[in-house]
Write an enzyme that holds these catalytic residues in place. Sequence first.
Site, PDB file in Angstrom:
ATOM      1  N   LEU A  75      -3.746   0.589   1.330  1.00  0.00           N
ATOM      2  CA  LEU A  75      -4.714  -0.487   1.555  1.00  0.00           C
ATOM      3  C   LEU A  75      -5.468  -0.831   0.267  1.00  0.00           C
ATOM      4  CD1 LEU A  75      -6.315   0.824   4.887  1.00  0.00           C
ATOM      5  CD2 LEU A  75      -4.788  -1.143   4.666  1.00  0.00           C
ATOM      6  N   SER A  76      -6.055  -2.012   0.249  1.00  0.00           N
ATOM      7  CA  SER A  76      -6.944  -2.390  -0.847  1.00  0.00           C
ATOM      8  C   SER A  76      -8.106  -1.388  -0.866  1.00  0.00           C
ATOM      9  CB  SER A  76      -7.472  -3.810  -0.596  1.00  0.00           C
ATOM     10  OG  SER A  76      -8.388  -4.171  -1.584  1.00  0.00           O
TER      11      SER A  76
ATOM     12  N   SER B  25      -7.863   1.771  -1.605  1.00  0.00           N
ATOM     13  CA  SER B  25      -7.428   3.147  -1.324  1.00  0.00           C
ATOM     14  C   SER B  25      -7.318   3.975  -2.605  1.00  0.00           C
ATOM     15  CB  SER B  25      -6.082   3.150  -0.590  1.00  0.00           C
ATOM     16  OG  SER B  25      -5.100   2.436  -1.326  1.00  0.00           O
TER      17      SER B  25
ATOM     18  N   LYS C 104      -5.239   2.978  -5.504  1.00  0.00           N
ATOM     19  CA  LYS C 104      -3.924   2.855  -6.143  1.00  0.00           C
ATOM     20  C   LYS C 104      -4.048   2.688  -7.664  1.00  0.00           C
ATOM     21  CE  LYS C 104      -2.732  -0.759  -3.770  1.00  0.00           C
ATOM     22  NZ  LYS C 104      -3.964  -0.891  -2.970  1.00  0.00           N
ATOM     23  N   SER C 105      -4.826   1.694  -8.081  1.00  0.00           N
ATOM     24  CA  SER C 105      -4.954   1.421  -9.523  1.00  0.00           C
ATOM     25  C   SER C 105      -5.589   2.598 -10.247  1.00  0.00           C
ATOM     26  CB  SER C 105      -5.798   0.170  -9.763  1.00  0.00           C
ATOM     27  OG  SER C 105      -5.118  -0.960  -9.266  1.00  0.00           O
ATOM     28  N   THR C 106      -6.563   3.222  -9.578  1.00  0.00           N
ATOM     29  CA  THR C 106      -7.232   4.376 -10.179  1.00  0.00           C
ATOM     30  C   THR C 106      -6.225   5.504 -10.400  1.00  0.00           C
ATOM     31  OG1 THR C 106      -9.226   3.732  -9.003  1.00  0.00           O
ATOM     32  CG2 THR C 106      -9.195   5.952  -9.940  1.00  0.00           C
TER      33      THR C 106
ATOM     34  N   SER D 188       1.714  -3.701  -1.052  1.00  0.00           N
ATOM     35  CA  SER D 188       3.071  -3.728  -0.483  1.00  0.00           C
ATOM     36  C   SER D 188       3.050  -3.275   0.981  1.00  0.00           C
ATOM     37  CB  SER D 188       4.054  -2.891  -1.298  1.00  0.00           C
ATOM     38  OG  SER D 188       3.538  -1.619  -1.646  1.00  0.00           O
TER      39      SER D 188
ATOM     40  N   GLY E 275      -5.660 -13.376   6.707  1.00  0.00           N
ATOM     41  CA  GLY E 275      -4.458 -12.574   6.462  1.00  0.00           C
ATOM     42  C   GLY E 275      -4.691 -11.471   5.465  1.00  0.00           C
TER      43      GLY E 275
END
Lengths: 288, 206
Positions: B38-39, B41, B43-45, B111, B159
């Site tokens: 999820l946004s 969560s 990921k980028s970090t 994704s 969405g």
Amino acid sequence: MVVLKSVRPAISCSSFGFDGDQLVPLHKVSFVNLTLPASLLSVRLSSRNNAKLSLVQATKESSTASTNDSAAVFSGENLHQIATNGKATNIVWHKSSVGKVHRQEVLQQKGCVIWITGLSGSGKSTLACALCQALYSRGKLAYILDGDNVRHGLNRDLSFKAEDRAENIRRIGEVAKLFADAGIICIASVLSPYRKDRDACRSLLPEGDFIEVFMNVPLQICEARDPKGLYKLARAGKINGFTGIDDPYEPPLNCELELPQKGNNCASPCEMAEIVISYLEEKGYLQA
Amino acid sequence: MSTMGNSTNIFWQESPVGKLERQKLLNQKGCVVWITGLSGSGKSTLACSLSWELHTRGKLSYILDGDNVRHGLNKDLGFKAEDRTENIRRVGEVAKLFADAGLICIASLISPYRKDRDACRAMLPDAFIEVFMNMPLALCEERDPKGLYKLARAGKIKGFTGIDDPYEPPLNCEIELNQKDGVCPTPSAMAGEVITYLEDKGYLQG
């Protein structure tokens, strides 16, 4: 540049290091204890045998770098802060994200895009391969984005209509930009017949990082070679809109390199690759 | 001659410098670490932390971030279902090129649809490492690092994954990262888990 001569390393084997007095397995690194002068503004490390060198945090207790979960590596830009505190062997913790400069240091090269353009059969892919080989033999990392290879994957949804050619070039340009940012010498070998599309790719990259190489080989020679039998099919009317026959090729007006060079029409792919290599060397792309 | 897809008269070009040569040069094996979740969560970090940890080990990686790529290669795509699918497909194809070049390519994207992630996995047999950031929606929403959950709850974004668009968690990922007793592990601890996996599978040697 100042050459720092360190004392003979206390640890010289490649798979172990010291954590206090304990011999512990490491990630194949060796350590050297360096005493840095307080007035040092920046440090750049290089080794003769391409060994990767990084500065590692020293613990406050000892002057020997140790590995543990809190070890960090950082770039030379921050050392002026460290040097002025007078404690040459106690290094401040610094977390950073890996940027272009870090990757350049690891690879000992600067990323760029070599965009090879020209008619079908002009020798683009042949030059790309020769160049890739020549770079590899110098320990440099290159990667070829070939118009044909890419159309099997990323661009498999595109045809040869004008708008799809433009999108093909645009996507290759964007991917080449990512590769250059990653520190790779990206060789794009693409017919790319329209000037507007090539110039759009040029504008994606910083000044100097887009190196346009024009394979200026006359149509008759390309057609005589006809390595894929496409000119024959085009002349027979079995392919429409084939560049050079019934679709235009717009030569570059201001490319960095034109091959073969004037007066040397018989240059081999290897000789032409060396011309590109000399250009890269001159402009500093073959060093960090 | 190939008659694949929309382009005929295309020939696969062989190059003398191949994957094995690049592996030897870089002393690592190219692969794709696909971080999904999820946004908010993390990921980028995690991607940054992982990239840094790899760098300290002298390994070359590159991050393909869903947001970065949408500013360049995928700037022509929106967030409709078919555009999300195309976004993932293109990132998968680019990640495959990076892996072929010998890099550890870290793809960090929401994704959300299983089918799209599985299609990328199919492009990269034996070199696709799916990392699921399994953080609860409540935690992600509380973080809301880009203010998007707030906009979504106010109906200003439609969405939005997790609010009014589904997130389909992986059924068979290689690494799942969770909270432990309600506490999120640190980015470097999570990066450590991924590094251990890469080491065990031999990606960190040529």
